[in-house]
Design a protein around this motif. Structure first.
Motif, PDB file in Angstrom:
ATOM      1  N   ARG A 259       0.830  -1.210   0.000  1.00  0.00           N
ATOM      2  CA  ARG A 259       0.000   0.000   0.000  1.00  0.00           C
ATOM      3  C   ARG A 259       0.862   1.256   0.000  1.00  0.00           C
ATOM      4  NH1 ARG A 259      -4.114  -2.190   4.735  1.00  0.00           N
ATOM      5  NH2 ARG A 259      -5.017  -3.906   3.519  1.00  0.00           N
ATOM      6  N   TRP A 260       1.935   1.249   0.778  1.00  0.00           N
ATOM      7  CA  TRP A 260       2.804   2.433   0.819  1.00  0.00           C
ATOM      8  C   TRP A 260       3.507   2.656  -0.510  1.00  0.00           C
ATOM      9  CZ3 TRP A 260       5.843   3.759   5.881  1.00  0.00           C
ATOM     10  CH2 TRP A 260       4.936   3.961   6.919  1.00  0.00           C
ATOM     11  N   ARG A 261       3.856   1.603  -1.195  1.00  0.00           N
ATOM     12  CA  ARG A 261       4.536   1.772  -2.481  1.00  0.00           C
ATOM     13  C   ARG A 261       3.602   2.341  -3.543  1.00  0.00           C
ATOM     14  NH1 ARG A 261       9.547   0.605  -2.313  1.00  0.00           N
ATOM     15  NH2 ARG A 261      10.406  -1.010  -0.944  1.00  0.00           N
ATOM     16  N   GLN A 262       2.313   2.285  -3.307  1.00  0.00           N
ATOM     17  CA  GLN A 262       1.353   2.891  -4.227  1.00  0.00           C
ATOM     18  C   GLN A 262       1.110   4.362  -3.905  1.00  0.00           C
ATOM     19  OE1 GLN A 262      -2.104   0.401  -3.829  1.00  0.00           O
ATOM     20  NE2 GLN A 262      -1.129  -1.368  -4.782  1.00  0.00           N
ATOM     21  N   ASP A 263       1.720   4.850  -2.808  1.00  0.00           N
ATOM     22  CA  ASP A 263       1.559   6.231  -2.358  1.00  0.00           C
ATOM     23  C   ASP A 263       2.914   6.933  -2.483  1.00  0.00           C
ATOM     24  OD1 ASP A 263       1.533   8.540  -0.494  1.00  0.00           O
ATOM     25  OD2 ASP A 263      -0.431   7.759   0.094  1.00  0.00           O
ATOM     26  N   PRO A 264       2.984   8.088  -3.160  1.00  0.00           N
ATOM     27  CA  PRO A 264       4.277   8.760  -3.317  1.00  0.00           C
ATOM     28  C   PRO A 264       4.982   9.030  -1.989  1.00  0.00           C
ATOM     29  CG  PRO A 264       2.633   9.773  -4.736  1.00  0.00           C
ATOM     30  CD  PRO A 264       1.896   8.803  -3.870  1.00  0.00           C
ATOM     31  N   ALA A 265       4.225   9.446  -0.992  1.00  0.00           N
ATOM     32  CA  ALA A 265       4.834   9.723   0.309  1.00  0.00           C
ATOM     33  C   ALA A 265       5.354   8.439   0.945  1.00  0.00           C
ATOM     34  CB  ALA A 265       3.820  10.399   1.229  1.00  0.00           C
ATOM     35  N   GLY A 266       4.555   7.379   0.895  1.00  0.00           N
ATOM     36  CA  GLY A 266       4.986   6.117   1.467  1.00  0.00           C
ATOM     37  C   GLY A 266       6.160   5.521   0.729  1.00  0.00           C
ATOM     38  N   ARG A 267       6.154   5.672  -0.588  1.00  0.00           N
ATOM     39  CA  ARG A 267       7.249   5.124  -1.396  1.00  0.00           C
ATOM     40  C   ARG A 267       8.579   5.752  -1.005  1.00  0.00           C
ATOM     41  NH1 ARG A 267       4.559   5.230  -5.714  1.00  0.00           N
ATOM     42  NH2 ARG A 267       5.197   7.266  -6.498  1.00  0.00           N
ATOM     43  N   SER A 268       8.568   7.045  -0.735  1.00  0.00           N
ATOM     44  CA  SER A 268       9.819   7.704  -0.358  1.00  0.00           C
ATOM     45  C   SER A 268      10.307   7.231   1.006  1.00  0.00           C
ATOM     46  CB  SER A 268       9.616   9.224  -0.325  1.00  0.00           C
ATOM     47  OG  SER A 268       8.773   9.599   0.750  1.00  0.00           O
ATOM     48  N   LEU A 269       9.381   6.930   1.907  1.00  0.00           N
ATOM     49  CA  LEU A 269       9.775   6.463   3.237  1.00  0.00           C
ATOM     50  C   LEU A 269      10.351   5.060   3.195  1.00  0.00           C
ATOM     51  CD1 LEU A 269       6.756   7.747   5.367  1.00  0.00           C
ATOM     52  CD2 LEU A 269       9.004   8.780   5.135  1.00  0.00           C
ATOM     53  N   LEU A 270       9.887   4.259   2.248  1.00  0.00           N
ATOM     54  CA  LEU A 270      10.325   2.862   2.178  1.00  0.00           C
ATOM     55  C   LEU A 270      11.659   2.695   1.464  1.00  0.00           C
ATOM     56  CD1 LEU A 270       7.027   0.979   1.274  1.00  0.00           C
ATOM     57  CD2 LEU A 270       8.297   0.856   3.423  1.00  0.00           C
ATOM     58  N   ASP A 271      12.149   3.749   0.868  1.00  0.00           N
ATOM     59  CA  ASP A 271      13.358   3.643   0.056  1.00  0.00           C
ATOM     60  C   ASP A 271      14.492   3.002   0.846  1.00  0.00           C
ATOM     61  OD1 ASP A 271      15.075   3.932  -2.065  1.00  0.00           O
ATOM     62  OD2 ASP A 271      15.665   5.972  -1.523  1.00  0.00           O
ATOM     63  N   GLY A 272      14.829   1.758   0.462  1.00  0.00           N
ATOM     64  CA  GLY A 272      15.933   1.041   1.087  1.00  0.00           C
ATOM     65  C   GLY A 272      15.632   0.477   2.451  1.00  0.00           C
ATOM     66  N   ALA A 273      14.372   0.593   2.931  1.00  0.00           N
ATOM     67  CA  ALA A 273      14.063   0.150   4.291  1.00  0.00           C
ATOM     68  C   ALA A 273      13.942  -1.367   4.397  1.00  0.00           C
ATOM     69  CB  ALA A 273      12.776   0.808   4.779  1.00  0.00           C
ATOM     70  N   GLY A 274      13.441  -2.053   3.366  1.00  0.00           N
ATOM     71  CA  GLY A 274      13.321  -3.507   3.398  1.00  0.00           C
ATOM     72  C   GLY A 274      12.404  -4.003   4.500  1.00  0.00           C
ATOM     73  N   LEU A 275      11.166  -3.518   4.519  1.00  0.00           N
ATOM     74  CA  LEU A 275      10.232  -3.873   5.590  1.00  0.00           C
ATOM     75  C   LEU A 275       9.156  -4.855   5.154  1.00  0.00           C
ATOM     76  CD1 LEU A 275       9.688  -0.354   7.216  1.00  0.00           C
ATOM     77  CD2 LEU A 275      11.367  -2.103   7.794  1.00  0.00           C
ATOM     78  N   GLY A 276       9.314  -5.498   3.993  1.00  0.00           N
ATOM     79  CA  GLY A 276       8.263  -6.351   3.453  1.00  0.00           C
ATOM     80  C   GLY A 276       8.181  -7.731   4.070  1.00  0.00           C
TER      81      GLY A 276
END
Length: 598
Positions: free
Chosen positions: A434-451
């Motif tokens: 869901r976050w990767r479908q949101d521009p704001a969430g996508r930026s937060l996940l960059d390199g985080a590896g939380l899947g």
């Protein structure tokens, strides 16, 4: 020069005079300080559309309140600050040198030329500039050798280190000249500083050339000057004599169209520089006369300062709203992302609760080990022919010698552990998707590896299950206090009774069908009858509810920690209430400053 009604009323009711009521002044200064603090703390970390613009607006607003609004409001009678600005190669430094009649600022062909701001003032007015009254973030270097002795370039981090102060009697008392870096400099630090200095000005001297007066960058700043109602003098430099009238008329028409019809326009014809590197005095005579006229007229200076200050303050409202609206969007985006986390991990909690209460965990290994423990494996395998004869077999169950309870506990731990891991991993995958479908969430996940689940989560889940099992043991011991332990209790031990309680918790038959219902139901009846024989029917129901509640608490702690990996990435500190407080402070300031319009 033209004098315009500033249409401005101060908090103490004074018009066309500086405020005299110290209480009103202190109240306004306090309000400005609160607004400054609130604007500086505005948080816009998410890369939403318009966020970068709002961050820049907030930073510029903070600088302008510090650099201009507060110092000018506190001392309306201070000398005017005329900032000389313009594009690269426009001849600003040469013009400043010509105005004072000596070389005080470096001019040359290498760009950027003006690397540090130089402030020229009358010797009798040094006190207004030597402290941090204006531009407090820039340390001062002053004295007759300031230009030659002070550093001439930016600091290693790209920021200018000092403001060079030069006292010169050629500068008329009542006005100071500040030679600013190029507004279109190749240096980012110079461009930012140029805009900061222009925002701190009472009066702009804008220098352009016959070839570049229509460039977009200077006009963006001139339009801003129009909204601020600032007094502007435009110097059209290096104009060939044969096109002077044509170019000047065109530029004057452009100024009128862009809201600056009262801007004074001065033309400087092309002149060769003298041996001393200066323009001939007649080239800048008109501009020098205008500055002397402004400086020598106290009423004129007060009007310019008051009008510029009023225009800046009126601008604060829309600029604050730009920042506040951007922060609203930040709050909404953060709330949306947090809702994704809450939803996914809420589903995980519900999934664990279902699996722990619908009989699912009584399949397979758990059921087999339970049957072995109570010595009824053969009995349960015959349940297909009817569960009704179970009561007749309870006595045999209760008098039998059970197998070691450890195997049942381990089987329960393994089954429950698998459910928790699966639900937590699924929740993390849902949030990441869901976050990767949101521009704001996508930026937060960059390199985080939380899947997936975090490192160590499996161990933590196993420990939580064992801790829950330990809590059940304590429940059984507490419930058994004051009771005479029967032979049945002694035969099965506290661990065995606790296992029976786990079986009762897991034994709801929702979701099971056919033979599984009979087997799971039979397991529950055996466990429940054992507990009832020891504690009584009411106590068993209470124990089952408590055991289920303790399990839910343990699982919630595990899932909250996993969800926290996502929520820790969300901006914190500022709330929607803080944003509304920023708006309230802005409204109060506007009401105090702009109490009357004619």
């Amino acid at each position: 020069m033209a004098h315009r009604d500033p249409s401005f009323v101060w908090q103490d009711g004074s018009v066309n005079e500086p405020p005299h009521d110290p209480v009103a002044v202190d109240r306004t200064v306090e309000g400005l300080g609160q607004l400054l603090e609130a604007a500086a703390s505005a948080s816009l970390p998410l890369p939403l559309p318009g966020a970068a613009e709002a961050r820049a607006a907030a930073a510029a607003l903070v600088d302008q309140v510090n650099d201009y609004v507060l110092p000018r409001y506190r001392s309306l009678d201070a000398p005017l600050l005329a900032v000389v600005g313009g594009s690269t190669g426009a001849g600003k430094s040469t013009l400043v040198n010509g105005l004072v009649g000596r070389v005080v600022t470096r001019a040359g062909a290498i760009r950027p030329t003006t690397r540090q701001p130089i402030l020229l003032h009358h010797p009798g007015e040094a006190r207004w500039f030597e402290g941090d009254r204006i531009l407090p973030a820039l340390p001062r270097v002053s004295g007759p050798a300031a230009v030659s002795a002070a550093p001439t370039g930016p600091a290693a981090d790209g920021h200018v280190e000092t403001l060079l102060l030069v006292a010169d009697p050629a500068v008329p008392a009542g006005v100071a000249l500040l030679d600013a870096p190029d507004i279109d400099s190749v240096s980012d630090a110079n461009r930012l500083l140029a805009r900061q200095l222009l925002a701190a000005a009472d009066l702009w001297l804008f220098v352009t050339t016959a070839n570049r007066y229509a460039d977009a960058v200077p006009w963006a700043l001139l339009k801003d000057a129009a909204t601020r109602d600032i007094t502007v003098g435009v110097v059209l430099d290096r104009v060939p004599a044969e096109v002077e009238r044509e170019v000047a008329d065109d530029l004057q028409a452009m100024l009128s169209r862009e809201g600056l019809p009262d801007a004074r326009l001065f033309t400087v014809l092309e002149h060769p520089l003298g041996p001393d590197g200066l323009l001939p005095p007649e080239a800048v005579a008109g501009l020098r006369s205008w500055l002397e006229e402004v400086a020598g007229d106290a009423a004129s200076r007060t009007e310019i300062a008051r009008r510029t200050l009023a225009g800046v303050v009126r601008q604060l409202g829309p600029r604050i709203e730009l920042v506040a609206a951007a922060e609203d969007e930040q709050h909404e985006a953060a709330a949306r992302l947090r809702a994704d986390v809450d939803s996914a991990f809420g589903e995980a909690r519900a999934g664990i609760a279902r699996a722990a209460g619908d009989g699912t965990l009584l399949r397979g290994e758990v059921l087999a080990r339970w049957q072995d423990f109570v010595g009824t494996g053969e009995f349960f395998r015959s349940l297909e022919s009817g569960i009704g004869r179970l009561r007749d077999r309870i006595g045999a169950f209760l008098s039998g010698k059970p197998q070691p309870v450890k195997t049942v506990e381990e089987a329960i731990e393994t089954g429950l552990h698998a459910v928790i891991i699966d639900e937590a991993a699924t929740a993390a995958e849902r949030v990441e998707e869901r976050w990767r479908q949101d521009p704001a969430g996508r930026s937060l996940l960059d390199g985080a590896g939380l899947g997936g689940v975090s490192d160590g989560f499996s161990t933590e889940a196993a420990a939580a299950i064992r801790a829950w099992q330990g809590e059940l043991l304590e429940l059984i011991r507490t419930e058994g206090q004051g009771r005479r332990l029967t032979a049945r209790m002694a035969s099965f031990g506290v661990n065995g009774v606790a296992v029976a309680l786990m079986i009762v918790v897991f034994a709801s038959t929702a979701g099971l069908t056919g033979l599984e219902v009979g087997i799971a139901g039979g397991s529950a009846v055996v466990g429940q009858k054992l507990l009832e024989a020891i504690f009584g029917e009411d106590a068993v129901r209470r124990l089952a509810r408590k055991a289920k509640s303790l399990l839910e608490e343990r699982c919630a702690e595990l899932l909250d920690a996993e969800a926290g990996r996502f929520t820790a990435l969300l901006p914190s500190g500022r709330t929607p209430a803080d944003t509304e407080e920023l708006r309230r402070l802005s409204r109060e300031l506007q009401a105090g400053f702009d109490g009357g319009r004619s």
